[in-house]
Design a protein around this motif. Structure first.
Motif, short mmCIF file in Angstrom:
data_model
loop_
_atom_site.label_atom_id
_atom_site.label_comp_id
_atom_site.label_asym_id
_atom_site.label_seq_id
_atom_site.Cartn_x
_atom_site.Cartn_y
_atom_site.Cartn_z
N ARG A 53 0.83 -1.20 0.00
CA ARG A 53 0.00 0.00 0.00
C ARG A 53 0.86 1.25 0.00
NH1 ARG A 53 -3.28 -1.95 4.87
NH2 ARG A 53 -4.08 -3.84 3.96
N ALA A 54 0.47 2.22 -0.80
CA ALA A 54 1.16 3.52 -0.80
C ALA A 54 0.68 4.32 0.40
CB ALA A 54 0.86 4.27 -2.08
N PRO A 55 1.55 5.11 0.99
CA PRO A 55 1.11 5.94 2.12
C PRO A 55 0.05 6.94 1.67
CG PRO A 55 3.50 5.94 1.91
CD PRO A 55 2.96 5.25 0.71
N SER A 56 -0.85 7.27 2.57
CA SER A 56 -1.87 8.27 2.25
C SER A 56 -1.28 9.65 2.45
CB SER A 56 -3.09 8.08 3.14
OG SER A 56 -2.78 8.43 4.46
N ARG A 57 -2.02 10.66 2.07
CA ARG A 57 -1.57 12.05 2.19
C ARG A 57 -1.25 12.40 3.65
NH1 ARG A 57 0.46 16.41 -0.22
NH2 ARG A 57 -0.49 18.34 0.43
N GLN A 58 -1.98 11.79 4.60
CA GLN A 58 -1.76 12.09 6.01
C GLN A 58 -0.51 11.39 6.56
OE1 GLN A 58 -4.80 11.08 4.78
NE2 GLN A 58 -5.60 13.16 4.73
N ASP A 95 0.37 21.03 4.76
CA ASP A 95 -0.54 22.14 5.01
C ASP A 95 -0.89 22.91 3.74
OD1 ASP A 95 1.84 23.39 4.50
OD2 ASP A 95 1.84 24.64 6.30
N ASP A 96 -0.68 22.30 2.58
CA ASP A 96 -0.99 22.85 1.26
C ASP A 96 -0.18 24.09 0.91
OD1 ASP A 96 -2.83 20.86 0.73
OD2 ASP A 96 -4.47 21.97 1.64
N SER A 97 1.00 24.23 1.50
CA SER A 97 1.89 25.32 1.13
C SER A 97 2.96 24.77 0.19
CB SER A 97 2.54 25.93 2.37
OG SER A 97 3.34 24.98 3.03
N VAL A 98 3.47 25.64 -0.67
CA VAL A 98 4.52 25.26 -1.62
C VAL A 98 5.78 26.03 -1.26
CG1 VAL A 98 5.20 25.31 -4.05
CG2 VAL A 98 2.87 24.72 -3.43
N TRP A 99 6.88 25.29 -1.15
CA TRP A 99 8.18 25.85 -0.82
C TRP A 99 9.14 25.56 -1.96
CZ3 TRP A 99 9.77 28.13 3.93
CH2 TRP A 99 8.74 28.26 4.86
N LEU A 100 10.09 26.47 -2.16
CA LEU A 100 11.10 26.31 -3.20
C LEU A 100 12.47 26.21 -2.56
CD1 LEU A 100 9.84 29.09 -5.64
CD2 LEU A 100 9.34 26.64 -5.74
N HIS A 109 9.16 30.11 1.14
CA HIS A 109 7.74 29.82 0.90
C HIS A 109 7.29 30.65 -0.30
CE1 HIS A 109 3.39 30.67 1.71
NE2 HIS A 109 3.41 29.35 1.67
N GLU A 110 6.52 30.03 -1.18
CA GLU A 110 6.03 30.75 -2.36
C GLU A 110 4.51 30.81 -2.29
OE1 GLU A 110 5.49 33.06 -5.03
OE2 GLU A 110 7.60 32.58 -4.76
N PRO A 111 3.92 31.94 -1.82
CA PRO A 111 2.48 32.03 -1.64
C PRO A 111 1.69 32.05 -2.94
CG PRO A 111 3.51 34.13 -1.12
CD PRO A 111 4.62 33.15 -1.38
N CYS A 112 2.33 32.37 -4.07
CA CYS A 112 1.61 32.40 -5.35
C CYS A 112 1.36 31.01 -5.91
CB CYS A 112 2.39 33.23 -6.37
SG CYS A 112 2.49 34.96 -5.93
N LEU A 113 2.05 30.00 -5.40
CA LEU A 113 1.86 28.62 -5.86
C LEU A 113 1.08 27.86 -4.80
CD1 LEU A 113 5.42 27.87 -7.24
CD2 LEU A 113 3.46 28.81 -8.45
N ASP A 114 0.25 26.94 -5.25
CA ASP A 114 -0.56 26.15 -4.33
C ASP A 114 -0.54 24.68 -4.73
OD1 ASP A 114 -2.09 26.21 -6.60
OD2 ASP A 114 -3.86 27.07 -5.66
N THR A 115 -1.28 23.88 -4.00
CA THR A 115 -1.32 22.45 -4.27
C THR A 115 -1.87 22.15 -5.65
OG1 THR A 115 -1.55 21.97 -1.92
CG2 THR A 115 -2.23 20.24 -3.43
N GLY A 116 -2.83 22.93 -6.11
CA GLY A 116 -3.37 22.73 -7.47
C GLY A 116 -2.29 22.91 -8.52
N TRP A 117 -1.47 23.95 -8.37
CA TRP A 117 -0.35 24.16 -9.31
C TRP A 117 0.60 22.97 -9.25
CZ3 TRP A 117 4.88 24.17 -8.92
CH2 TRP A 117 5.59 24.66 -10.02
#
Length: 141
Positions: A53-58, A95-100, A109-117
């Motif tokens: 089994r693959a780990p879940s998001r949590q 926490d749905d934040s995107v870091w570079l 932290h890049e606030p203009c990018l999100d999990t959808g991107w």
């Protein structure tokens, strides 16, 4: 709402059984026995053993991917304060934040990018790593 959903499921199963009975009568075959109420309400067994089994998001702290071309955000090429503008590692955290992370190791932290991107631009997960260092080593960073 839960009761309504179970009623709808029960009605669907009844209609499904009636349709199967009509098909069986038309073809001259007998129907398999319907499952008992206890068997129908029991939780289904897990399909895969735990090792497969693959780990879940949590279960994971986040996801990471390489981004080798220049990263364009809102029409501008994003650059680190050290001058790097390509070969990023992009992290999508729980926490749905995107870091570079630039090649020199600076993280921001890049606030203009999100999990959808991140989901639109990342490929499938090919490996899970126990530590950040293992993941970075896998991505040649």
């Amino acid at each position: 709402m839960f009761r309504r959903r179970s009623r709808i499921d029960r009605e669907f199963r009844e209609v499904q059984r009636a349709g199967q009975a009509m098909l069986a009568a038309a073809s001259g075959r007998s129907l398999p026995e319907a499952p008992t109420q206890a068997a129908a309400s029991a939780e289904p067994a897990d399909f895969l053993p735990p090792d497969f089994r693959a780990p879940s998001r949590q279960d994971v702290s986040g996801f990471m991917m390489r981004w080798d071309p220049p990263l364009v955000i809102d029409g501008e090429v994003h650059a680190c304060h050290c001058g790097a503008y390509r070969n990023w590692i992009v992290f999508n955290m729980r926490d749905d934040s995107v870091w570079l992370r630039c090649p020199a190791g600076h993280e921001t932290h890049e606030p203009c990018l999100d999990t959808g991107w991140y989901n639109r631009h990342s490929g499938p997960v090919d490996r899970f790593h126990p530590t950040l260092e293992d993941g970075l080593r896998h991505l040649d960073h």
